[in-house]
Design an enzyme around this catalytic site. Structure first.
Site, PDB file in Angstrom:
ATOM      1  N   LYS A   1      21.446 -15.257  79.352  1.00  0.00           N
ATOM      2  CA  LYS A   1      22.754 -14.642  79.091  1.00  0.00           C
ATOM      3  C   LYS A   1      23.060 -14.611  77.597  1.00  0.00           C
ATOM      4  O   LYS A   1      23.466 -13.576  77.062  1.00  0.00           O
ATOM      5  CB  LYS A   1      23.864 -15.410  79.823  1.00  0.00           C
ATOM      6  CG  LYS A   1      25.233 -14.743  79.709  1.00  0.00           C
ATOM      7  CD  LYS A   1      26.351 -15.633  80.191  1.00  0.00           C
ATOM      8  CE  LYS A   1      26.718 -16.670  79.159  1.00  0.00           C
ATOM      9  NZ  LYS A   1      27.936 -17.441  79.483  1.00  0.00           N
TER      10      LYS A   1
ATOM     11  N   ASP B   1      28.073 -12.971  83.076  1.00  0.00           N
ATOM     12  CA  ASP B   1      28.722 -14.273  83.119  1.00  0.00           C
ATOM     13  C   ASP B   1      29.552 -14.364  84.397  1.00  0.00           C
ATOM     14  O   ASP B   1      29.436 -13.526  85.284  1.00  0.00           O
ATOM     15  CB  ASP B   1      29.584 -14.481  81.869  1.00  0.00           C
ATOM     16  CG  ASP B   1      30.822 -13.596  81.851  1.00  0.00           C
ATOM     17  OD1 ASP B   1      30.906 -12.648  82.672  1.00  0.00           O
ATOM     18  OD2 ASP B   1      31.724 -13.844  81.030  1.00  0.00           O
TER      19      ASP B   1
END
Length: 211
Positions: free
Chosen positions: A120, A138
């Protein structure tokens, strides 16, 4: 959800916010990387408050190393997990100096090899600092994609792969920002603001909430 509906959603999000970007404050790829590292399980607001004092004294890997672990902690102690984050920042800065001449590598594998950097974080840096068409997922984006049925998946990896399949190339650079902002301010976790949502009529959430 069909592709025509997805395109309508993307167009509305783009019309509402043509040039989206992160809410983290940064002036260089290095500062962005550090801010994203600090943002894990913390709000962007809390990170920005800390980096507003940290970055003026340490905006390069060498300057950050000069502060040392305890010095960094003194600036970020208001952020969750600050002990482990300070240690990761020191380790990351050493690697950046030893292996990348102090520069942030524009390479996924090299980024993910840095302490504290996962997929991420690498996606955010590649997208925001270098303009790659990556889509970081997320908790906000995971929620929005599953709740609306835009790109449902059992975990963040599945949602990311689904997004990369269904989001046309022209939208991929900005998609992460549109979805995270939508999840942060409209499609919030406990009580989504369906009554003020600009894609409410296209959303396939069956338990919509109205004032």
């Amino acid at each position: 959800m069909n592709q025509a509906k997805r395109l309508t959603i993307l167009n509305r999000l783009r019309d509402n916010n043509p040039h989206p970007t992160t809410e983290l404050c940064y002036r260089s790829p290095f500062e962005l990387l550090i801010a994203v590292l600090l943002s894990a399980q913390a709000t962007d607001v809390s990170v920005n408050k800390a980096t507003a004092k940290l970055f003026p004294v340490a905006d390069t890997p060498s300057a950050m190393l000069a502060l040392g672990t305890e010095g960094i902690k003194s600036y970020i102690k208001s952020i969750g997990l600050f002990n482990s984050k300070a240690e990761n920042i020191i380790k990351t800065c050493r690697l950046l100096l030893d292996q990348h001449q102090g520069r942030i590598p524009e390479d996924r594998a090299a980024l993910e090899a840095l302490p504290g950097v996962g997929r991420k974080t690498a996606n955010v840096v590649l997208n925001t600092a270098f303009g790659w068409p990556t889509i970081a997922v997320d908790t906000h984006i995971f929620r929005v994609c599953n709740r609306t049925q835009f790109a449902p998946g059992k975990d963040v990896a599945a949602v990311e792969q689904k997004l990369l399949r269904v989001v046309p190339a022209e939208y991929q650079v900005d998609c992460h920002h549109w979805l995270i902002l939508h999840g942060r301010y409209t499609c919030i976790a406990r009580k989504p603001r369906c009554g003020s949502c600009l894609i409410e009529d296209l959303c396939e959430f069956k338990e919509k909430v109205y004032p």
